[in-house]
Design an enzyme around this catalytic site. Structure first.
Site, PDB file in Angstrom:
ATOM      1  N   GLU A 150       0.821  -1.200   0.000  1.00  0.00           N
ATOM      2  CA  GLU A 150       0.000   0.000   0.000  1.00  0.00           C
ATOM      3  C   GLU A 150       0.864   1.262   0.000  1.00  0.00           C
ATOM      4  O   GLU A 150       0.564   2.236  -0.704  1.00  0.00           O
ATOM      5  CB  GLU A 150      -0.920   0.013   1.223  1.00  0.00           C
ATOM      6  CG  GLU A 150      -1.891  -1.162   1.297  1.00  0.00           C
ATOM      7  CD  GLU A 150      -1.353  -2.321   2.100  1.00  0.00           C
ATOM      8  OE1 GLU A 150      -2.145  -2.972   2.796  1.00  0.00           O
ATOM      9  OE2 GLU A 150      -0.133  -2.598   2.026  1.00  0.00           O
TER      10      GLU A 150
ATOM     11  N   ARG B 114      13.004 -23.973  -3.523  1.00  0.00           N
ATOM     12  CA  ARG B 114      13.912 -23.522  -2.460  1.00  0.00           C
ATOM     13  C   ARG B 114      13.792 -22.014  -2.248  1.00  0.00           C
ATOM     14  O   ARG B 114      13.742 -21.531  -1.110  1.00  0.00           O
ATOM     15  CB  ARG B 114      15.362 -23.874  -2.818  1.00  0.00           C
ATOM     16  CG  ARG B 114      15.709 -25.342  -2.727  1.00  0.00           C
ATOM     17  CD  ARG B 114      17.183 -25.560  -3.025  1.00  0.00           C
ATOM     18  NE  ARG B 114      17.552 -26.966  -2.921  1.00  0.00           N
ATOM     19  CZ  ARG B 114      18.783 -27.434  -3.109  1.00  0.00           C
ATOM     20  NH1 ARG B 114      19.767 -26.587  -3.423  1.00  0.00           N
ATOM     21  NH2 ARG B 114      19.041 -28.721  -2.995  1.00  0.00           N
TER      22      ARG B 114
ATOM     23  N   LEU C  17      13.814 -40.258   6.404  1.00  0.00           N
ATOM     24  CA  LEU C  17      13.301 -39.046   7.022  1.00  0.00           C
ATOM     25  C   LEU C  17      11.970 -38.638   6.386  1.00  0.00           C
ATOM     26  O   LEU C  17      11.028 -38.234   7.084  1.00  0.00           O
ATOM     27  CB  LEU C  17      14.319 -37.912   6.899  1.00  0.00           C
ATOM     28  CG  LEU C  17      13.957 -36.598   7.593  1.00  0.00           C
ATOM     29  CD1 LEU C  17      13.691 -36.814   9.074  1.00  0.00           C
ATOM     30  CD2 LEU C  17      15.063 -35.564   7.393  1.00  0.00           C
TER      31      LEU C  17
END
Length: 376
Positions: free
Chosen positions: A53, A185, A307
């Site tokens: 803004e 990324r 993982l």
């Protein structure tokens, strides 16, 4: 008004310009319109700098009086690094504000709209709301739940394999897919990997502008925080990621007394000690909550099958981005995810969000499918 959607679509396009640079702030665009003409526009470029803004009002100057402002996120009403944008719109004499979505930040959450209405400004809400929330999917989730948005990136062969038995995995996909990963990324606040991936592949885990294909001012580039999950402190002192610029956090079970050295000026190396668990594993849920508390919106998980499987088993993945290469790696190669299931009822179902070609590879985007209630 009939043109509200068109002008908001322009504001959303501006907001996307901040996709890779505004973290931890949301991506916001603003368009000022008067007498059917755009008189000023702006977008939030970097945390600590002018909000959308402010930049649009600066571009419009005194002509902003009586204009309509199209803003992709409710104007802020509090003093942070910059003054409240709602007050700036009031001071400029804007007559009407069209907002895409309410800011879920408890410091704002409707207060910005109320401030505008109390000043006599007409406010229209929820214009292209879904599109606006998608741009800030991580910010929205963190403000509502305290948890960042976790996006897991994996690459597999046609037969569902991600690495050879030895752990070798470079490269399954082609250069276009790897460039696409650079974009994932770049938009992320954090990149997480496991120490096994560091030991096997020795990745840098950095955003590399030259490889990304993203056109952006040099001053706007940033490196996400890199997190290595290393419960037993096996991170090599000569690991490539330690030599690259950018901060690193090691998630461990006990902080070592002897810590790896880093080149001067390359960034911080910090440790986060996991709460105790039943086994010898880092508490992934606690880690994600901690990263949310630190203000991180989007997390990219880049890891091996173990993982990634642990994240999936604990329902910690909000989005799966899977690159599928047209190659076969054999039955002895490692699977996509390590999950120890023995019954069909244990399966984890996903919902297709997007399927497209990236070079000669397929990019599949999925989100967890919320299970239907069991019938009595």
């Amino acid at each position: 008004m009939s043109n509200d959607h068109a002008y908001m679509a322009r504001a959303l396009k501006l907001a996307r310009l901040g996709m890779y640079s505004t973290s931890p702030n949301p991506r916001v665009g603003c368009v000022l319109v008067k007498d059917g003409e755009i008189i000023g526009e702006g977008w939030h470029q970097k945390a600590g700098e002018g909000h959308a803004e402010v930049n649009a009002l600066k571009a419009a100057g005194d002509n902003a009086k009586g204009a309509t402002a199209y803003v992709t996120l409710e104007p802020c009403s509090h003093f942070g690094r910059t003054p409240p944008c709602a007050q700036g719109l009031i001071n400029a004499g804007v007559a009407r504000v069209v907002g895409a979505t309410t800011d879920p930040n408890p410091q704002v959450a409707g207060r910005g709209y109320n401030m505008l209405r109390e000043a006599g400004i007409e406010v229209v809400e929820s214009c292209l709301q879904a599109e606006a929330e998608e741009i800030n999917i991580g910010f929205m989730q963190r403000m509502r739940s305290g948890l960042p948005y976790v996006r897991a990136k994996l690459a597999q062969s046609l037969d569902g394999r991600t690495a050879m038995a030895s752990g070798e995995s470079q490269w399954i996909t082609g250069p276009q897919a790897r460039r696409d990963v650079q974009r994932l990324r770049a938009r992320s606040c954090v990149i997480i990997t496991g120490v096994d991936s560091v030991l096997i592949d020795d990745p840098s885990m950095t955003v590399r502008p030259a490889e990304s294909g993203i056109e952006q001012e040099a001053r706007l580039w940033r490196q996400p925080l890199r997190v290595v999950i290393d419960g037993q402190n096996r991170l090599p002192t000569n690991a490539k990621l330690l030599q690259q610029n950018g901060d690193i956090l090691v998630a461990t079970l006990s902080e070592p007394s002897d810590k790896p050295a880093r080149p001067a000026g390359s960034g911080e190396l910090n440790y986060w000690t996991s709460p105790a668990t039943d086994g010898d594993k880092v508490d992934l849920d606690a880690l994600i909550r901690y990263l949310g508390e630190q203000g991180h919106n989007e997390i990219l998980l880049e890891s091996g099958a173990q993982l990634a499987g642990a994240f999936a088993a604990q329902n910690l993945i909000n989005e799966l981005v899977l690159y599928c290469a047209p190659t076969l790696m054999g039955s002895n190669a490692r699977p996509l995810l390590s999950l120890d299931f023995s019954e069909m009822k244990q399966q984890i179902r996903w919902h297709w969000q997007d399927v497209r070609m990236v070079g000669n590879d397929l990019r599949l985007t999925l989100t967890p499918l919320t299970p239907a209630p069991e019938e009595n």
